[in-house]
Design a protein around this motif. Structure first.
Motif, PDB file in Angstrom:
ATOM      1  N   ARG A   9      19.196 -34.400 -22.572  1.00  0.00           N
ATOM      2  CA  ARG A   9      18.088 -34.696 -21.642  1.00  0.00           C
ATOM      3  C   ARG A   9      17.704 -36.167 -21.703  1.00  0.00           C
ATOM      4  O   ARG A   9      17.495 -36.806 -20.672  1.00  0.00           O
ATOM      5  CB  ARG A   9      16.890 -33.798 -21.992  1.00  0.00           C
ATOM      6  N   ASP A  47      24.909 -26.578  -2.114  1.00  0.00           N
ATOM      7  CA  ASP A  47      26.214 -25.997  -2.415  1.00  0.00           C
ATOM      8  C   ASP A  47      27.250 -26.447  -1.393  1.00  0.00           C
ATOM      9  O   ASP A  47      28.401 -26.689  -1.731  1.00  0.00           O
ATOM     10  CB  ASP A  47      26.122 -24.467  -2.424  1.00  0.00           C
ATOM     11  N   GLU A  56      20.768 -27.804 -19.509  1.00  0.00           N
ATOM     12  CA  GLU A  56      22.143 -27.312 -19.609  1.00  0.00           C
ATOM     13  C   GLU A  56      22.686 -26.863 -18.248  1.00  0.00           C
ATOM     14  O   GLU A  56      23.872 -27.038 -17.943  1.00  0.00           O
ATOM     15  CB  GLU A  56      22.274 -26.190 -20.643  1.00  0.00           C
ATOM     16  N   GLU A  57      21.792 -26.310 -17.393  1.00  0.00           N
ATOM     17  CA  GLU A  57      22.200 -25.902 -16.045  1.00  0.00           C
ATOM     18  C   GLU A  57      22.493 -27.126 -15.187  1.00  0.00           C
ATOM     19  O   GLU A  57      23.468 -27.162 -14.427  1.00  0.00           O
ATOM     20  CB  GLU A  57      21.100 -25.052 -15.411  1.00  0.00           C
ATOM     21  N   TRP A  58      21.663 -28.160 -15.332  1.00  0.00           N
ATOM     22  CA  TRP A  58      21.850 -29.375 -14.539  1.00  0.00           C
ATOM     23  C   TRP A  58      23.154 -30.082 -14.924  1.00  0.00           C
ATOM     24  O   TRP A  58      23.931 -30.477 -14.056  1.00  0.00           O
ATOM     25  CB  TRP A  58      20.667 -30.319 -14.733  1.00  0.00           C
ATOM     26  N   ILE A  65      15.305 -28.149 -13.196  1.00  0.00           N
ATOM     27  CA  ILE A  65      16.002 -26.985 -13.749  1.00  0.00           C
ATOM     28  C   ILE A  65      16.363 -27.281 -15.205  1.00  0.00           C
ATOM     29  O   ILE A  65      16.339 -28.445 -15.624  1.00  0.00           O
ATOM     30  CB  ILE A  65      17.265 -26.652 -12.918  1.00  0.00           C
ATOM     31  N   PRO A  66      16.694 -26.264 -16.009  1.00  0.00           N
ATOM     32  CA  PRO A  66      17.047 -26.504 -17.421  1.00  0.00           C
ATOM     33  C   PRO A  66      18.185 -27.513 -17.545  1.00  0.00           C
ATOM     34  O   PRO A  66      19.104 -27.524 -16.730  1.00  0.00           O
ATOM     35  CB  PRO A  66      17.477 -25.109 -17.915  1.00  0.00           C
ATOM     36  N   GLU A 123      19.049 -24.589  -1.123  1.00  0.00           N
ATOM     37  CA  GLU A 123      20.096 -24.444  -2.121  1.00  0.00           C
ATOM     38  C   GLU A 123      21.456 -24.344  -1.435  1.00  0.00           C
ATOM     39  O   GLU A 123      22.454 -24.856  -1.914  1.00  0.00           O
ATOM     40  CB  GLU A 123      19.832 -23.192  -2.980  1.00  0.00           C
ATOM     41  N   SER A 154      25.753 -28.748 -16.226  1.00  0.00           N
ATOM     42  CA  SER A 154      26.855 -27.915 -15.750  1.00  0.00           C
ATOM     43  C   SER A 154      27.164 -28.203 -14.284  1.00  0.00           C
ATOM     44  O   SER A 154      28.330 -28.297 -13.882  1.00  0.00           O
ATOM     45  CB  SER A 154      26.507 -26.434 -15.937  1.00  0.00           C
ATOM     46  N   LYS A 155      26.128 -28.368 -13.468  1.00  0.00           N
ATOM     47  CA  LYS A 155      26.326 -28.665 -12.045  1.00  0.00           C
ATOM     48  C   LYS A 155      26.954 -30.053 -11.856  1.00  0.00           C
ATOM     49  O   LYS A 155      27.836 -30.236 -11.015  1.00  0.00           O
ATOM     50  CB  LYS A 155      24.993 -28.594 -11.291  1.00  0.00           C
ATOM     51  N   GLN A 173      17.224 -32.482  -8.534  1.00  0.00           N
ATOM     52  CA  GLN A 173      17.043 -31.323  -9.418  1.00  0.00           C
ATOM     53  C   GLN A 173      16.835 -31.715 -10.880  1.00  0.00           C
ATOM     54  O   GLN A 173      16.485 -30.862 -11.700  1.00  0.00           O
ATOM     55  CB  GLN A 173      18.267 -30.407  -9.317  1.00  0.00           C
TER      56      GLN A 173
END
Length: 355
Positions: free
Chosen positions: A295, A7, A43-45, A40-41, A3, A47-48, A36
């Motif tokens: 999605r 980042d 909404e999280e993806w 991952i969910p 991770e 956002s990234k 990813q």
């Protein structure tokens, strides 16, 4: 890949010194994000992905300022704000989204500002294109005078769109409603946003005009409730997930947000604000359908060209053989149809009151 290293790739974007270097860091970062996807969910993806786009845009702004100095223009003559619209404004961009942006220039217009920011806006749009963001077919870009103005000119433009109430100016106003600050003066963006929302206060004719634009959408289900696919062309047998389900949900939530003075630009944040009001029963259904649409959209078939992703935003005919996918799509489309019919009734009622 750890991770931490992902980042690090994201943070390395900020220090890119040229469009070529920035593009290389973008492709490395998007590859990490692709790993990813569906892990991952959603909404999280998403956002990234949008955090990456914001870092790239801010880096592009810095590169342009440096190139303007090298070209003899000197530093910016005043404060300015780089803003985004469309899916970027809503923090819902895909890895293949194009440009939708503008500039707010501080103070009254003059020749010095006009000269500098005309060149700056054109250069920035070119740099973003070099980094991998295709130019907007609708020309919603900081290279265009319509989307690059001083704050007083912007206020005049917004007032003009709000007073005309015709299809085209209201379309521009709807685009503007998704504005989000990315780089430069946050104060200019905040003042722009206040001017925008002030125009809706107590303005029933304006909200009705926005509703009139909102209820237009392509048919997606037949009389039996079956999903309508494309009959002809390159995407025959496929389904347009962007304009068939994603955009209708965005439009519905945007209308409710404007009606209730919600100033957030993100669809999910708008839904959260509307939920606090406690006036709508179906917001959780909309949220679930919207996440399904997100999605599906990011999972549409894509190709890679020069390290960058391209997609049509169509679910392929082959993927539509997946019964669970079609079932989820149909449920979302039934909700969209139900909501659109309710909005059409509201529109007829509003038009009768205002006639």
């Amino acid at each position: 890949m750890t991770e931490w290293s992902k980042d690090e790739r994201m943070l390395s974007i900020a220090t890119a010194g040229s469009p070529q270097e920035l593009k290389g860091r973008r492709t490395a970062c998007q590859q990490a994000l692709l790993e990813q996807l569906n892990v991952i969910p959603i909404e999280e993806w998403v956002s990234k992905v949008n955090a990456m786009h914001d870092l790239i845009a801010a880096a592009a702004v810095n590169i342009c300022e440096a190139q303007m100095k090298e070209a003899g223009y000197g530093p910016p003559p005043c404060a300015y704000s780089f803003i985004v619209f469309g899916s970027a404004g809503r923090q819902e961009s895909t890895l293949w989204s194009d440009q939708d942006n503008g500039l707010i220039v501080g103070g009254e217009p003059d020749n010095v500002k006009l000269t500098y920011f005309t060149a700056f806006g054109e250069l920035l749009s070119d740099v973003l294109e070099a980094v991998g963001y295709e130019k907007c077919e609708g020309r919603v870009m900081c290279s265009e005078p319509l989307w690059r103005k001083t704050l007083p000119e912007w206020k005049e433009q917004l007032n003009s769109w709000m007073s005309q109430l015709e299809w085209e100016p209201i379309r521009y106003l709807i685009i503007a409603s998704d504005m989000r600050h990315v780089a430069g003066s946050a104060e200019l963006s905040a003042e722009w946003r206040e001017a925008f929302h002030a125009g809706f206060v107590g303005n029933d004719k304006l909200t009705t005009a926005v509703l009139r634009n909102t209820v237009r959408h392509k048919a997606t289900l037949n009389l039996l409730g079956q999903v309508l696919t494309e009959r002809f062309g390159d995407y025959a047998g496929g389904f347009d997930v962007k304009y068939g389900v994603y955009i209708p949900l965005v439009n519905i939530v945007r209308h409710l947000a404007l009606l209730n003075a919600v100033k957030d630009s993100s669809t999910l944040k708008r839904l959260a604000r509307l939920e606090v009001l406690g006036e709508y029963e179906y917001l959780q259904e909309i949220r679930e359908a919207f996440l399904t649409a997100l999605r599906m959209r990011v999972n549409t078939p894509h190709t890679v060209q020069d390290g960058l992703l391209l997609s049509s935003d169509y679910i392929s005919e082959n993927d539509l053989k997946n019964k669970q996918l079609v079932s989820e799509l149909r449920e979302s489309l039934l909700l969209v149809r139900r909501l659109h019919r309710a909005l059409q009734r509201q529109l007829r009622s509003a038009e009768r009151r205002q006639s």
